[in-house]
Design an enzyme around this catalytic site. Structure first.
Site, PDB file in Angstrom:
ATOM      1  CB  CYS A 194      47.626 -76.575 -16.027  1.00  0.00           C
ATOM      2  SG  CYS A 194      46.650 -75.137 -15.587  1.00  0.00           S
ATOM      3  NE  ARG A 228      44.071 -74.380 -11.270  1.00  0.00           N
ATOM      4  CZ  ARG A 228      45.228 -74.606 -11.884  1.00  0.00           C
ATOM      5  NH1 ARG A 228      45.248 -74.932 -13.145  1.00  0.00           N
ATOM      6  NH2 ARG A 228      46.368 -74.533 -11.227  1.00  0.00           N
ATOM      7  NE  ARG A 248      52.565 -79.408 -14.485  1.00  0.00           N
ATOM      8  CZ  ARG A 248      51.880 -78.431 -13.919  1.00  0.00           C
ATOM      9  NH1 ARG A 248      50.597 -78.305 -14.156  1.00  0.00           N
ATOM     10  NH2 ARG A 248      52.452 -77.587 -13.105  1.00  0.00           N
ATOM     11  CG  ASP A 293      53.061 -69.970 -15.211  1.00  0.00           C
ATOM     12  OD1 ASP A 293      53.086 -71.019 -15.875  1.00  0.00           O
ATOM     13  OD2 ASP A 293      53.137 -69.957 -13.965  1.00  0.00           O
ATOM     14  CE  LYS A 311      47.784 -70.607 -10.106  1.00  0.00           C
ATOM     15  NZ  LYS A 311      48.553 -71.848 -10.023  1.00  0.00           N
ATOM     16  CG  ASN A 312      51.974 -70.277  -9.293  1.00  0.00           C
ATOM     17  OD1 ASN A 312      50.918 -70.850  -9.023  1.00  0.00           O
ATOM     18  ND2 ASN A 312      52.453 -70.199 -10.518  1.00  0.00           N
TER      19      ASN A 312
HETATM   20  C1  LIG Z   1      51.721 -73.841  -8.511  1.00  0.00           C
HETATM   21  C2  LIG Z   1      52.914 -73.399  -9.243  1.00  0.00           C
HETATM   22  O1  LIG Z   1      53.796 -72.737  -8.705  1.00  0.00           O
HETATM   23  N1  LIG Z   1      52.978 -73.767 -10.505  1.00  0.00           N
HETATM   24  C3  LIG Z   1      54.076 -73.303 -11.324  1.00  0.00           C
HETATM   25  C4  LIG Z   1      55.246 -74.258 -11.185  1.00  0.00           C
HETATM   26  O2  LIG Z   1      54.791 -75.516 -11.572  1.00  0.00           O
HETATM   27  P1  LIG Z   1      55.667 -76.793 -11.243  1.00  0.00           P
HETATM   28  O3  LIG Z   1      56.354 -76.615  -9.955  1.00  0.00           O
HETATM   29  O4  LIG Z   1      54.776 -77.948 -11.419  1.00  0.00           O
HETATM   30  O5  LIG Z   1      56.723 -76.750 -12.429  1.00  0.00           O
HETATM   31  P2  LIG Z   1      58.216 -77.293 -12.407  1.00  0.00           P
HETATM   32  O6  LIG Z   1      59.139 -76.138 -12.281  1.00  0.00           O
HETATM   33  O7  LIG Z   1      58.326 -78.404 -11.438  1.00  0.00           O
HETATM   34  O8  LIG Z   1      58.323 -77.908 -13.870  1.00  0.00           O
HETATM   35  C5  LIG Z   1      59.382 -77.578 -14.741  1.00  0.00           C
HETATM   36  C6  LIG Z   1      59.652 -78.761 -15.638  1.00  0.00           C
HETATM   37  O9  LIG Z   1      60.210 -79.812 -14.852  1.00  0.00           O
HETATM   38  C7  LIG Z   1      59.527 -81.018 -15.104  1.00  0.00           C
HETATM   39  N2  LIG Z   1      59.563 -81.855 -13.885  1.00  0.00           N
HETATM   40  C8  LIG Z   1      59.121 -81.333 -12.700  1.00  0.00           C
HETATM   41  C9  LIG Z   1      59.127 -82.101 -11.562  1.00  0.00           C
HETATM   42  C10 LIG Z   1      59.609 -83.430 -11.646  1.00  0.00           C
HETATM   43  O10 LIG Z   1      59.637 -84.173 -10.675  1.00  0.00           O
HETATM   44  N3  LIG Z   1      60.056 -83.896 -12.846  1.00  0.00           N
HETATM   45  C11 LIG Z   1      60.053 -83.146 -13.989  1.00  0.00           C
HETATM   46  O11 LIG Z   1      60.461 -83.590 -15.050  1.00  0.00           O
HETATM   47  C12 LIG Z   1      58.129 -80.556 -15.490  1.00  0.00           C
HETATM   48  O12 LIG Z   1      57.424 -81.563 -16.201  1.00  0.00           O
HETATM   49  C13 LIG Z   1      58.441 -79.350 -16.338  1.00  0.00           C
HETATM   50  O13 LIG Z   1      58.782 -79.755 -17.638  1.00  0.00           O
HETATM   51  O14 LIG Z   1      56.320 -73.819 -12.027  1.00  0.00           O
HETATM   52  C14 LIG Z   1      55.985 -73.805 -13.427  1.00  0.00           C
HETATM   53  C15 LIG Z   1      57.232 -73.401 -14.183  1.00  0.00           C
HETATM   54  O15 LIG Z   1      57.580 -72.103 -13.906  1.00  0.00           O
HETATM   55  C16 LIG Z   1      54.822 -72.866 -13.661  1.00  0.00           C
HETATM   56  O16 LIG Z   1      54.410 -72.971 -15.008  1.00  0.00           O
HETATM   57  C17 LIG Z   1      53.630 -73.211 -12.773  1.00  0.00           C
HETATM   58  O17 LIG Z   1      52.660 -72.212 -12.843  1.00  0.00           O
HETATM   59  C1  LIG Z   2      50.392 -74.133 -14.562  1.00  0.00           C
HETATM   60  C2  LIG Z   2      49.932 -73.428 -13.542  1.00  0.00           C
HETATM   61  O1  LIG Z   2      49.450 -73.928 -12.379  1.00  0.00           O
HETATM   62  P1  LIG Z   2      49.635 -75.432 -11.841  1.00  0.00           P
HETATM   63  O2  LIG Z   2      51.112 -75.645 -11.713  1.00  0.00           O
HETATM   64  O3  LIG Z   2      48.940 -75.421 -10.526  1.00  0.00           O
HETATM   65  O4  LIG Z   2      48.989 -76.360 -12.836  1.00  0.00           O
HETATM   66  C3  LIG Z   2      49.912 -71.946 -13.597  1.00  0.00           C
HETATM   67  O5  LIG Z   2      49.794 -71.314 -12.535  1.00  0.00           O
HETATM   68  O6  LIG Z   2      50.012 -71.400 -14.721  1.00  0.00           O
END
Ligand SMILES: CC(=O)N[C@H]1[C@@H](OP(=O)(O)OP(=O)(O)OC[C@H]2O[C@@H](n3ccc(=O)[nH]c3=O)[C@H](O)[C@@H]2O)O[C@H](CO)[C@@H](O)[C@@H]1O
Ligand SMILES: C=C(OP(=O)(O)O)C(=O)O
Length: 430
Positions: free
Chosen positions: A126, A409, A131, A317, A22-23
């Protein structure tokens, strides 16, 4: 609303085919916005998030054809899908669509790179922490974009002549911000260097697809990614990599229920750290020709401490699933979550099944119990939901999981895959 009913107590034995990730599928689909040619993706999982993203992309002008047919919802297997965005017809990603799924926010990168502007609603996804999107804003600003927040939307505008390559070092590792920055930089003028980039396999998968589309990218999979901008990208054909989170989830399910299962179409290298933790917990894990064999026959579950970390660390995850496993260990384990500040929603639901877990800051102390007992529980987010299914597999009697739209999802044909291995798992439609 659908629920999942599990009757625990059966071992798992057989073969589980692993779906496309998915990711990885989500950013790959979004990359179709970067070209007017057709991007063909193979091994796209049939998931609610994928269906929703197709609608979002459709709104921007992407024509979607599944295996040469128009999109249809009924089958439940990974598919080959063709995405063609001759012209971008709308650069706005509306709240109604983006609020449901975090990754849909990522369209901001390609829209900005190709059209010079984007208006994208702040994302949902989620509920596992606040975030924020500050890293996306700063990264795109480094490429010369003007970013303004207005009524729940981000209005992004590129300089006249398009984005400009630059160096940007992320203050914190972000998977999503790395995806977006990499996509945006492919069409920028000059060279972009992303420092402290995410190293997840899904980043490498996206980079490989972009390279097949004509992008000039090096270093994906390391913490420094270099992108030399090109004037346009072409179409390509790309196979989505296996889902390492689905792989780890079923590996943990086998460790929990006992048995002997081969996970097909996957790769141990995608989740070394998690598999090492499983071995320490007492499972036997070995490579096969095109997958992984996981066994636990007779031996107990040992307590293992884990700390989540960006790749190659233990994935956040898989934290909930590992916690479910630890509820049956023969001692005390500590599970520390370092990525998301609120990713412990499963704790109170696991407690309904008899788990003994106490929280102290970002660490959960799990005291293994002799037995879990089935109960009604509620899914709170995607990975939390599947942790309840894993716990249900080893619980005495019936576990009923409600709000399973979270599960849909991210897990393709979950009941089918588990049932074929001997579990009693069924979907109940009320
Ligand atoms: C669709 C997808 O691929 N989702 C994955 C992606 O989520 P996602 O890309 O949302 O996760 P991030 O790696 O960005 O988040 C990591 C951390 O950085 C923080 N952050 C992120 C962006 C930002 O602008 N500012 C900030 O502070 C987030 O709140 C979090 O604490 O990576 C996560 C971490 O491996 C996984 O749990 C999710 O399943
Ligand atoms: C947190 C997840 O997805 P998303 O970043 O789309 O919320 C996930 O795939 O576990």
């Amino acid at each position: 609303m659908d629920r999942i009913r599990i009757v625990g107590g059966n071992e798992l034995n057989g073969i589980i085919p692993i779906s496309g990730a998915k990711n990885a599928a989500l950013p790959l689909m979004i990359a179709s916005l970067l070209t007017s040619d057709t991007l063909t993706l193979e091994n796209v999982p049939h998931l609610a998030d994928v269906e929703l993203l197709m609608r979002i992309l459709g709104n921007h002008g992407v024509d979607v054809a599944v295996n040469g047919r128009r999109e249809r919802q009924e089958d439940g297997y990974s598919r080959t899908i063709h995405f063609t965005c001759r012209t971008i017809v709308d650069t706005t990603a509306p709240y109604e669509l983006v609020a449901k799924m975090r990754a849909s926010f990522w369209v901001i990168g390609p829209l900005l790179a190709r059209e010079g502007q984007a208006r994208v609603s702040l994302p949902g996804g989620c509920a596992i922490g606040t975030r924020p999107v500050d890293l996306f804003i700063e990264g795109l600003q480094a490429l010369g974009a003007t970013m303004e927040i207005d009524a729940g939307y981000i209005n992004a505008t590129a300089p006249k002549g398009g984005l400009i390559g630059a160096r940007y070092d992320f203050p914190k590792v972000s998977v999503g911000a790395t995806h977006v920055m990499m996509m945006a930089a492919t069409l920028a003028r000059g060279t972009t260097v992303i420092g402290n980039a995410a190293r997840e396999p899904e980043i490498v998968d996206l980079a490989n697809c972009l390279i097949a589309m004509g992008a000039k990218i090096s270093g994906a999979g390391t913490s420094t990614i270099t992108i030399e901008g090109v004037t346009s990208l072409s179409g390509a054909r790309h196979r989505v990599l296996p889902d390492r989170i689905e792989t780890g989830t079923y590996a943990m399910a086998v460790a929990m229920a006992g048995g002997d299962v081969t996970l097909e179409n996957t790769d141990m290298a995608l989740l070394d750290t998690a598999l090492e933790s499983l071995r320490r917990a007492g499972a036997t894990v070995s490579p096969t020709n095109n997958g992984i064999r996981v066994m636990r026959n007779g031996g107990g579950i040992q307590p293992v401490d884990v700390v989540t970390d960006p790749f190659p660390g233990f994935p956040t995850d898989l934290q909930a699933q590992f916690m479910a496993l630890m509820t049956r260990s023969s001692g005390v384990s500590n599970i520390t979550e370092t990525i998301f500040e609120n990713r412990f929603m499963h704790v109170q639901e696991l407690a309904r099944l008899g788990a003994k877990i106490s929280l102290s800051g970002q660490t959960a102390r799990v005291e293994g119990v002799q037995k879990l007992k089935g109960a009604p529980v509620m899914a709170t987010d995607l990975r939390a939901s599947v942790s309840l299914v894993i716990a249900g597999l080893a619980a005495e009697g019936e576990t009923l999981v409600s709000r399973i739209y979270h599960l849909d999802r991210g897990f393709e044909r979950l009941e089918d895959k588990l049932t074929r291995c001997g579990a009693v798992v069924e979907r109940i439609s009320d």
